[in-house]
Each structure stands twice: as C-alpha cells, then as structure tokens.
Design an enzyme around this catalytic site. Structure first.
Site, PDB file in Angstrom:
ATOM      1  CG  ASN A   1       3.473  37.787  14.935  1.00 60.77           C
ATOM      2  OD1 ASN A   1       4.658  38.019  14.718  1.00 60.77           O
ATOM      3  ND2 ASN A   1       3.091  36.822  15.761  1.00 60.77           N
TER       4      ASN A   1
ATOM      5  CD  GLU B   1      -2.831  33.065  16.649  1.00 57.12           C
ATOM      6  OE1 GLU B   1      -1.880  32.712  15.919  1.00 57.12           O
ATOM      7  OE2 GLU B   1      -3.632  33.936  16.319  1.00 57.12           O
TER       8      GLU B   1
ATOM      9  CB  THR C   1      -6.425  39.005  10.874  1.00 55.36           C
ATOM     10  OG1 THR C   1      -6.342  38.207  12.064  1.00 55.36           O
ATOM     11  CG2 THR C   1      -7.880  39.279  10.556  1.00 55.36           C
TER      12      THR C   1
ATOM     13  CG  HIS D   1       2.359  38.488  19.250  1.00 57.28           C
ATOM     14  ND1 HIS D   1       2.405  37.355  20.033  1.00 57.28           N
ATOM     15  CD2 HIS D   1       3.508  38.478  18.541  1.00 57.28           C
ATOM     16  CE1 HIS D   1       3.528  36.701  19.812  1.00 57.28           C
ATOM     17  NE2 HIS D   1       4.210  37.369  18.907  1.00 57.28           N
ATOM     18  N   GLY D   2      -0.990  40.634  17.466  1.00 57.85           N
ATOM     19  CA  GLY D   2      -2.352  41.154  17.449  1.00 57.85           C
ATOM     20  C   GLY D   2      -2.430  42.554  16.885  1.00 57.85           C
ATOM     21  N   GLY D   3      -1.827  42.782  15.715  1.00 58.71           N
ATOM     22  CA  GLY D   3      -1.743  44.128  15.174  1.00 58.71           C
ATOM     23  C   GLY D   3      -2.898  44.545  14.278  1.00 58.71           C
TER      24      GLY D   3
ATOM     25  CG  ASP E   1       2.851  32.839  15.404  1.00 55.33           C
ATOM     26  OD1 ASP E   1       3.405  33.470  16.319  1.00 55.33           O
ATOM     27  OD2 ASP E   1       1.742  33.161  14.920  1.00 55.33           O
ATOM     28  CG  HIS E   2       0.927  32.533  18.965  1.00 53.61           C
ATOM     29  ND1 HIS E   2       0.796  33.124  20.199  1.00 53.61           N
ATOM     30  CD2 HIS E   2       0.911  33.537  18.069  1.00 53.61           C
ATOM     31  CE1 HIS E   2       0.697  34.440  20.048  1.00 53.61           C
ATOM     32  NE2 HIS E   2       0.773  34.710  18.770  1.00 53.61           N
TER      33      HIS E   2
ATOM     34  CB  SER F   1      -0.152  28.927  13.597  1.00 46.74           C
ATOM     35  OG  SER F   1      -1.076  28.401  12.650  1.00 46.74           O
TER      36      SER F   1
ATOM     37  CG  HIS G   1      -4.174  36.892  18.536  1.00 48.53           C
ATOM     38  ND1 HIS G   1      -3.829  36.133  19.632  1.00 48.53           N
ATOM     39  CD2 HIS G   1      -3.007  37.213  17.944  1.00 48.53           C
ATOM     40  CE1 HIS G   1      -2.518  36.004  19.679  1.00 48.53           C
ATOM     41  NE2 HIS G   1      -1.997  36.645  18.664  1.00 48.53           N
ATOM     42  N   GLY G   2      -7.286  38.867  16.057  1.00 47.80           N
ATOM     43  CA  GLY G   2      -8.584  38.874  15.387  1.00 47.80           C
ATOM     44  C   GLY G   2      -8.809  40.118  14.566  1.00 47.80           C
TER      45      GLY G   2
END
Length: 339
Positions: free
Chosen positions: A271, A169, A274, A249-251, A95-96, A53, A212-213
């Site tokens: 992805n 993010e 975390t 994303h955000g899995g 990424d991102h 990132s 995300h998180g």
C-alpha cells in the site's frame, strides 16, 4: 486495457509471487488521482492496484454527502472507463474496512457484485479488505470466514489483516508497541480458519512493525524477517512453501532494503498513500507560490487565467504522483513486468 477480470487479477498475483515482485496499491480519491495512478503504472510498464478507503469513498461521493457506497461505485466507474486507454492491467480494491463499516460499505458492495455475477457480469471491484485489527483474533477470523464466503459469490478476493498496524488510518489509531508483530501462532490460526484457497482466495496482511503515517527512515522498527518465519512455520504444517500471499501496509519511511526483504518473503502488494498524497500536492504548492500573482487577483488586477485554470496545476499534480508510482514500481520490482 480494461480493468482486470477476476482471472487476470489472479494471474497478476500468481506472476508477482513467482517472479518475486509486488504491485504498488495506490489510494485514490478523485478522477485526477485515478488518472495519475494510471499514468504512473503505464510509465513504469507495471500492472497495478488502485484502492479506495472509506474516507476516500465518502469524499468522492461529495464532501457534503459522504455516501461511501456511491462514492466507491463512482470511482470504480471512472477508472473502468479511462483504464481502457492505458496499456496495463489494473485491479480496483477497497481498503481498510473496519468492523463498524462492514454493513454500510463492503457488505453492500459484495451483495451488488454477487448480483452482477449472478446476471452474467463482472464484479465492480476485484478485491475488498476486511480490517480486523481492532478486534480479537478469534472474532477477526469468524468475520473473515463470512466475508470470504460472500467474496466467492462475488468473484472477488478478500484481503485480511492479522495483527495491528500502528498510527492513524481513517479515524482509527493504534499504539506503537509489541502488538504490531503478528506471531506464527496467529498465522497457523488463520490457515486453520480460512484454508489455503479451497474456501476462496485471500490476501494476508501480516504485521511486522508497520505504522501508518509519515516517518523518516529508521523511525519505524520493521522486522520483515518475521514474514519468512511465519511463512516457514505455516508452510511446514500445510506442506506448501510460502503459503501466504502477503500485503505490506504502512510502508512510508521504509528503507529500500526493508522493502526488498519483505518482497523476498512473499509480499505481492504494498500500500502507498502518504507518499503519493505528498507527490500530488507538492507540485501544486510550487505552482501556487511561483505564480501567486497569476492565481490571485492582487491589487485590483485580474490574475492570469492560464495560471489558475485547474488544468494547469492539475497536470503538474498528476505528473508528480505518477512519478512517485514509477519509483514505487521500481522498488517493488514490478516495473517492466506488465502482462
């Protein structure tokens, strides 16, 4: 094996889609996390993707320097060298990249890679992500068209995001609401703007409630069936089954069932950041608490060098992160499917 060539990376994606599995895409920030990722992929007998990132790239350049381009190149250089010793294929990805970071990060990297290719070499990275989730779809796709053209010259693949991922993010935060769900109309607009590969290959992150998180299972309302709906609507128009190569994303906090359904509907990359951060840090915390009188010089004592040697807790951290990657590869069905 060395880092994947553009041809090998394309084959990895094709194999995942044909075999109904997906690759863990693991965020890395240091030589240690790269080593941990490579170890995990090798133990799972899975090819995979490591990604950096903008914050990770700045950290890698030196936390007081924050040069995102040099940090990205440094991480890629380390990975390129040490990956030769692991029996799996690894792609390196950025990424991102939000709009405000294009000119100071991804565009210079693409220009560097285009020059490498022009001189007969291979690109440093295999793919880059344009995160257009913060701008209107029309603008998102205009920028994607430009970056896709640059990607072709650099022999890289572009990843785009159509929709919004909730949570935070790299300093950007999005609310958790209906905007988190991409529509079939958004999918149609994407294909009309970017084509189906004839203008350059791209991966698509369609959002289906992703956040995300850190969340417990059930806290995030994912709708992976939406991916099939969009694939079907777009596929009918273009005459191709499952036209998108999808990214999840955000899995974090997703159930095994949600992950499996997403992969069944065309996800080939998921992805993971975390969870691997925690898996890296947890063994270090255990080591420090369990050996506090060795890592600290208490009451005038000298401590225990074997306890505070960074290699002692570093190996534990790498092993913990590697094990979490094995778990991810098993969930995503890429375990045992190395080329």
């Amino acid at each position: 094996m060395p880092i994947a060539t553009p041809e090998i990376y394309a084959e990895m994606i094709d194999r995942a889609k044909a075999g109904s599995f997906a690759y863990p895409a693991v965020n890395i920030t240091s030589s240690q996390t790269i080593t941990a990722a490579l170890q995990g992929f090798a133990e799972a007998e899975s090819d995979g993707i490591i990604q950096v990132s903008v914050g990770g790239a700045e950290y890698a350049s030196g936390s007081t320097i924050k040069d995102r381009v040099s940090g990205s190149i440094a991480l890629a250089a380390y990975a390129t060298e040490v990956a030769k010793n692991y029996p799996v294929n690894i792609a390196i990805h950025t990424d991102h990249c939000a709009k405000q970071n294009i000119d100071s990060w991804v565009r210079p990297l693409l220009q560097l890679e285009a020059e490498q290719v022009k001189n007969g070499g291979l690109p440093t990275f295999q793919s880059h992500m344009w995160d257009g989730s913060t701008v209107p779809l029309d603008e998102n796709l205009v920028i994607a068209q430009e970056l896709l053209e640059l990607s072709v010259a650099a022999r890289t693949i572009l990843e785009i995001e159509i929709g919004v991922v909730g949570g935070e993010e790299d300093g950007h935060e999005a609310a958790i609401n209906e905007k988190l769900y991409t529509t079939p109309e958004d999918g149609l607009a994407t294909v009309r703007a970017l084509g189906l590969g004839e203008k350059g290959r791209y991966l698509t992150a369609l959002t289906f409630g992703n956040v995300h998180g850190v969340y417990k299972p059930g806290a995030v309302k994912l709708r992976p069936a939406l991916l099939k709906e969009i694939q079907d609507v777009v596929g009918k128009e273009v005459g191709k089954e499952n036209p998108f190569d999808l990214v999840f994303h955000g899995g974090s906090g997703s159930t095994a069932e949600e992950i499996a359904e997403a992969v069944d509907n065309g996800v080939i990359k998921m992805n993971i950041d975390t969870d691997t951060q925690y898996a890296f840090t947890r063994p270090v915390a255990g080591h420090m608490f369990g050996n506090y009188d060795g890592v600290l010089k208490i009451d005038g004592e000298v401590g225990n060098k074997k306890a505070y040697d960074p290699r002692a807790w570093g190996k534990l951290a790498e092993a913990g992160m590697a094990q979490r990657i094995v778990e991810a590869a098993q969930q995503l069905r890429s375990a045992g499917h190395k080329m």
